[in-house]
Design an enzyme around this catalytic site. Sequence first.
Site, PDB file in Angstrom:
ATOM      1  N   ASP A   1     -12.409 -15.762   9.764  1.00  0.00           N
ATOM      2  CA  ASP A   1     -13.804 -16.151   9.958  1.00  0.00           C
ATOM      3  C   ASP A   1     -13.933 -17.659  10.108  1.00  0.00           C
ATOM      4  O   ASP A   1     -12.987 -18.406   9.859  1.00  0.00           O
ATOM      5  CB  ASP A   1     -14.694 -15.641   8.800  1.00  0.00           C
TER       6      ASP A   1
ATOM      7  N   GLU B   1     -20.853  -9.055   4.814  1.00  0.00           N
ATOM      8  CA  GLU B   1     -21.699  -8.988   3.636  1.00  0.00           C
ATOM      9  C   GLU B   1     -22.147  -7.539   3.400  1.00  0.00           C
ATOM     10  O   GLU B   1     -22.063  -6.705   4.308  1.00  0.00           O
ATOM     11  CB  GLU B   1     -22.927  -9.886   3.837  1.00  0.00           C
TER      12      GLU B   1
ATOM     13  N   ASN C   1     -19.722 -10.451  -4.189  1.00  0.00           N
ATOM     14  CA  ASN C   1     -20.497  -9.263  -3.800  1.00  0.00           C
ATOM     15  C   ASN C   1     -19.632  -8.254  -3.041  1.00  0.00           C
ATOM     16  O   ASN C   1     -20.153  -7.310  -2.462  1.00  0.00           O
ATOM     17  CB  ASN C   1     -21.699  -9.683  -2.937  1.00  0.00           C
TER      18      ASN C   1
ATOM     19  N   HIS D   1     -17.732  -8.967  -0.383  1.00  0.00           N
ATOM     20  CA  HIS D   1     -17.487  -9.224   1.036  1.00  0.00           C
ATOM     21  C   HIS D   1     -15.999  -9.494   1.266  1.00  0.00           C
ATOM     22  O   HIS D   1     -15.312 -10.048   0.418  1.00  0.00           O
ATOM     23  CB  HIS D   1     -18.388 -10.334   1.597  1.00  0.00           C
TER      24      HIS D   1
HETATM   25  C1  F6R Z   1     -12.641 -16.708   3.567  1.00  0.00           C
HETATM   26  C2  F6R Z   1     -13.304 -15.423   3.433  1.00  0.00           C
HETATM   27  C3  F6R Z   1     -14.088 -15.053   2.211  1.00  0.00           C
HETATM   28  C4  F6R Z   1     -13.422 -15.460   0.908  1.00  0.00           C
HETATM   29  C5  F6R Z   1     -14.285 -15.059  -0.287  1.00  0.00           C
HETATM   30  C6  F6R Z   1     -13.665 -15.497  -1.597  1.00  0.00           C
HETATM   31  O1  F6R Z   1     -11.971 -16.803   4.808  1.00  0.00           O
HETATM   32  O2  F6R Z   1     -13.248 -14.656   4.342  1.00  0.00           O
HETATM   33  O3  F6R Z   1     -14.276 -13.652   2.217  1.00  0.00           O
HETATM   34  O4  F6R Z   1     -12.162 -14.849   0.816  1.00  0.00           O
HETATM   35  O5  F6R Z   1     -15.557 -15.622  -0.164  1.00  0.00           O
HETATM   36  O6  F6R Z   1     -13.648 -16.887  -1.660  1.00  0.00           O
HETATM   37  P1  F6R Z   1     -12.899 -17.648  -2.845  1.00  0.00           P
HETATM   38  O7  F6R Z   1     -11.440 -17.353  -2.663  1.00  0.00           O
HETATM   39  O8  F6R Z   1     -13.203 -19.098  -2.605  1.00  0.00           O
HETATM   40  O9  F6R Z   1     -13.456 -17.102  -4.108  1.00  0.00           O
END
Ligand code: F6R
Length: 255
Positions: free
Chosen positions: A75, A151, A144, A146
């Site tokens: 992403d 989302e 959440n 994701h």
């Molecule tokens: C990042 C991504 C997100 C993160 C998620 C957890 O490329 O796709 O899904 O993996 O938000 O983020 P952290 O590791 O910072 O808790």
Amino acid sequence: MKNYYFGDIELIVCDDYEKMSKACADYIAETVNNTPGAVLGLATGSSPVGTYKELIALNKAGHVDFSDVTTFNLDEYYPIAEENDQSYHYFMNDNLFNHVNIKKSNTNFPKLDAPDANISASDYEKLICASKRVNLQLVGIGLNGHIGFNEPNDVYPAETHYEKLTESTRQANSRFFKSIDEVPTHAITMGIGTIMRADRIAMVVSGENKAEILYKTLKGDITPRVPSTALRFHRNVKIFADAAAAGLIENGTVV
Ligand code: F6R
């Protein structure tokens, strides 16, 4: 290290973040070493930083070679300037690509200069489809549920698309910005379908604040309201967790 099985998902619980990162990096390195011209899907955020550090160490020690590896990131915020230090392009260069022998021309992200976000998203999906399959997709998990920036939703999005970030995701990511107002409102993300086409999926999850969502991912209802539950339909998923994140699974309590 302890291993648990939830259907086809293997949960590997390591004592702490460093050991979790090492275990995940070894798994990625083994995949690269056994797959000529390996294609990796990669993630950003705090969770994989240690994994990337370990991969850099393995590369410098001659235990993994990235010269023939292609990558697709999960992403990217949209819009954002590539050189902005909060862009995921910048993150990947800083945390991995600048320190290993990968060809930058083999690293792929949604294009930031497409005429619009939907065109960028569909071009990225086509590019992923045109490559041979993704051998291993690395993911983190949001509070959440994701994965990528898929989302909670009524459906599991099939393809790469333009997504509005929830306020809770923007709040969680505001730790990297000066203020919440600077956190982008939208991103382009691989769809759940795009992610599920990978041969192997590896997740890294750490910290007590992820214990509840890890529990729901493995034991709750399978629903797009908790997007990570889609992983239970995949045949080859390994989740690397530290003891704090696995607290509810292991002890029924958060440790
Ligand atoms: C990042 C991504 C997100 C993160 C998620 C957890 O490329 O796709 O899904 O993996 O938000 O983020 P952290 O590791 O910072 O808790």
